[in-house]
Design an enzyme around this catalytic site. Structure first.
Site, PDB file in Angstrom:
ATOM      1  N   HIS A 209       0.737  -1.241   0.056  1.00  0.00           N
ATOM      2  CA  HIS A 209       0.029   0.080   0.084  1.00  0.00           C
ATOM      3  C   HIS A 209       0.941   1.286  -0.042  1.00  0.00           C
ATOM      4  CE1 HIS A 209      -3.158   2.933   0.834  1.00  0.00           C
ATOM      5  NE2 HIS A 209      -2.403   3.236   2.154  1.00  0.00           N
ATOM      6  N   SER A 210       0.643   2.326  -1.145  1.00  0.00           N
ATOM      7  CA  SER A 210       1.144   3.595  -0.894  1.00  0.00           C
ATOM      8  C   SER A 210       2.589   3.625  -0.816  1.00  0.00           C
ATOM      9  CB  SER A 210       0.829   4.291   0.326  1.00  0.00           C
ATOM     10  OG  SER A 210       1.085   5.794   0.475  1.00  0.00           O
TER      11      SER A 210
END
Length: 333
Positions: A209-210
């Site tokens: 994520h991210s």
């Protein structure tokens, strides 16, 4: 009056306390509810040096079939978390990696949970003691002791007053970085070298994520051949990686187009294709325009993507073809 003391605590300190409570609670869930083991790193750390840790399932290194690796984003989050805002304001399912871990284990995956933001420990900076000039004077010992006592009491009163006059004032701290884990990128490479690369799994899958996506791309740049030989598919959720800025080569970009998919924040329905200016992996909607929710909202699609990628590998088909047919079916519906 003890219940009123909370109003004397600065908001910053309350926030830090809440974050520590959440982190400790999630760690406990990883061990007790998900049956993961807490593994200290560096693996050869001395007793006195700074350490971090990751979490692994019992079969993470011995599972011959499948291994799932979870990497969260940057900031205050720690192992097992996607977003503290969601943990506080929504629920544990959306804010933590626990649903991913439980489903992965139910479907026969080994699991490794990275901890890329645990890069250093903070210790109080040692104070430099200046020798009093009175020590070298010709004053009688009794007089020097009396002056030192008054000086200490004065300093104690001043510190007490300063604490309440300026509650934001903190002790002067220093950071001691963890060897070979001083950044998320270093951490990902370290865990790859010492754990993932040593695992028996024929198929390794990443959920990043991210900033975790950026850390994965850096891992690919540094360990390209090894990653290509062991990783079957990568699910990114609103990844902030940039193949140009990170100088990912052509062969890496080609591999990412075939084996990665990025579920991005978008108001479009889940899995709808989203155009990209970068020549890397396909981008599809996570079904939400909230960055922190992209992992949770794309949860079912990610597991379907991994299943299709595994089947495609077994049948010698490219995962990209499977993804394209999946999106066509979704659009027809």
């Amino acid at each position: 009056m003890n219940h009123l003391l909370i109003f004397l605590i600065p908001w910053k300190d309350l926030n830090m306390l809440l974050m520590k409570i959440i982190t400790k609670y999630v760690y406990e869930l990883l061990e007790k509810d998900c049956n993961l083991k807490k593994i200290s790193i560096p693996v050869d750390a001395t007793e006195s040096e700074p350490k971090s840790f990751i979490f692994m399932s019992e079969d993470a290194l011995t599972n011959p079939q499948k291994l799932m690796v979870l990497i969260h984003g940057s900031g205050v989050v720690r192992a097992g978390q996607w977003a503290r805002r969601l943990i506080i304001n929504e629920d544990l399912d959306s804010g933590t990696q626990i649903p991913f871990i439980k489903r992965a284990m139910d479907e026969g995956y080994g699991v490794i949970v990275l901890n890329p933001n645990e890069n250093y420990i903070e210790v109080e900076k040692p104070k430099i003691h200046v020798q009093s000039s009175s020590d070298s004077s010709d004053e009688p010992a009794e007089k020097r002791e009396r002056k030192d006592k008054v000086s200490k009491e004065t300093k104690k009163r001043r510190d007490f007053y300063e604490k309440y006059r300026n509650p934001q004032r903190e002790k002067e701290m220093m950071q001691l970085y963890i060897r070979e884990n001083g950044s998320p990128e270093e951490h990902a490479i370290y865990v790859w070298d010492h754990f993932i690369a040593q695992s028996a799994a024929e198929n390794v899958f990443f959920v990043a994520h991210s900033y975790g996506g950026l850390a994965f791309v850096e891992l690919m740049i540094q360990r390209e051949a090894d990653v290509k030989s062991k990783v079957t598919a990568v699910a990114l959720t609103d990844s902030v990686h940039n193949v140009w800025h990170q100088e990912a080569g052509k062969t890496i970009r080609e591999w990412m187009r075939e084996n990665c998919c990025n579920w991005v924040s978008s108001s479009e329905p889940l899995d709808t294709s989203v155009e990209s200016m970068l020549p890397d992996c396909p981008r599809v909607s996570a079904g939400t325009d909230r960055h922190e929710l992209t992992s949770w909202k794309s949860f079912p699609s990610i597991f379907k993507f991994f299943t299709e990628a595994s089947e495609a590998k077994t049948s010698s088909l490219k995962p990209a073809l499977t993804r394209r047919s999946h999106r066509i079916k979704h659009e027809e519906l």
